[in-house]
Design an enzyme around this catalytic site. Structure first.
Site, short mmCIF file in Angstrom:
data_model
loop_
_atom_site.label_atom_id
_atom_site.label_comp_id
_atom_site.label_asym_id
_atom_site.label_seq_id
_atom_site.Cartn_x
_atom_site.Cartn_y
_atom_site.Cartn_z
N HIS A 67 0.85 -1.19 0.00
CA HIS A 67 0.00 0.00 0.00
C HIS A 67 0.88 1.24 0.00
CE1 HIS A 67 -3.10 -2.83 1.38
NE2 HIS A 67 -2.21 -3.24 2.27
N LYS A 103 21.15 -6.72 3.83
CA LYS A 103 22.25 -6.17 3.03
C LYS A 103 23.27 -7.27 2.76
CE LYS A 103 21.78 -1.50 4.82
NZ LYS A 103 22.38 -0.43 5.61
N ALA A 137 18.84 -15.94 8.45
CA ALA A 137 17.61 -16.05 9.23
C ALA A 137 17.21 -14.71 9.83
CB ALA A 137 17.81 -17.08 10.35
N GLY A 146 15.40 -19.19 8.13
CA GLY A 146 14.17 -19.16 8.92
C GLY A 146 13.72 -17.75 9.27
N ARG A 200 28.83 -10.43 2.10
CA ARG A 200 29.98 -10.96 1.34
C ARG A 200 29.49 -11.66 0.08
NH1 ARG A 200 31.20 -16.53 2.02
NH2 ARG A 200 30.05 -17.55 3.71
#
Length: 198
Positions: free
Chosen positions: A114, A190, A170, A152, A193
């Site tokens: 939205h 981000k 995770a 996860g 490596r």
């Protein structure tokens, strides 16, 4: 003139209360409920339901239960894919999953979104008798390329592509596309490596 479903797939504002869209959603919810009620050893029945639910499903695919989705038919899964327990795919737009992909438990993939501008988000002149939704919605496709591992509890947001061979740590929240051969973690996710697969 475009249908509401076509607007949805084109990334435009669409009416989630549209009759065609609601029929697709209710069918997907029924099939997901049926799937979640199966026993894990009944591979034939599970495969039959997934074939009806998804737009495309490859070979050697294991989706643990419970599994939840919105439209179902916008999900495409390649070969050799594992989707672990308690995953949710909000597939208003397309979710494409490549080959050899691991998706861990509690992963959430959201194509719907939205506007951050409240005036753009709220529907004008809404009333309880209206077939219009409360909020304006649009959706952007998500692509997970070959050989990706999603850890996860990862959340993947609309419009993201995760490049081949990449690993998402995770608990990450993936707000932007991740290039191939990357290890990426965090909120926002981000690259930390590059992976040398040679």
């Amino acid at each position: 003139m475009k249908t509401e479903l076509q607007k949805c797939l084109d990334g435009e504002i669409f009416n989630t209360s549209d009759e065609e869209i609601q029929k697709i959603i209710h069918n997907a919810r029924k099939l997901a409920k049926d799937y979640n009620s199966t026993i894990s050893t009944d591979s034939g029945k599970r495969r039959k339901i997934l074939t009806e639910l998804f737009g495309n499903i490859g070979n050697n695919v294991n989706i643990d239960t419970p599994f939840y989705c919105d439209y179902g038919r916008h999900i495409s899964v390649g070969n050799n894919v594992i989707i672990n327990i308690n995953c949710t795919f909000v597939d208003c737009n397309k979710i494409e999953i490549g080959n050899n992909v691991l998706i861990a438990s509690n992963v959430q993939i959201y194509t719907a979104t939205h506007s951050t501008d409240v005036n753009e988000r709220l529907v004008d002149n809404w009333d309880s008798d209206s077939r219009l939704p409360y909020f304006r919605t649009f959706a952007l496709p998500i692509k997970i390329e070959n050989n990706v591992w999603i850890g996860g509890g990862v959340i993947i947001l609309p419009g993201v592509t995760i490049g081949e061979n990449s690993v998402i740590g995770a608990g990450s929240v993936v707000t932007k596309s991740i290039p191939a051969n990357s290890v990426a973690v965090g909120n926002p996710c981000k690259v930390i490596r590059k992976i040398d697969n040679n």
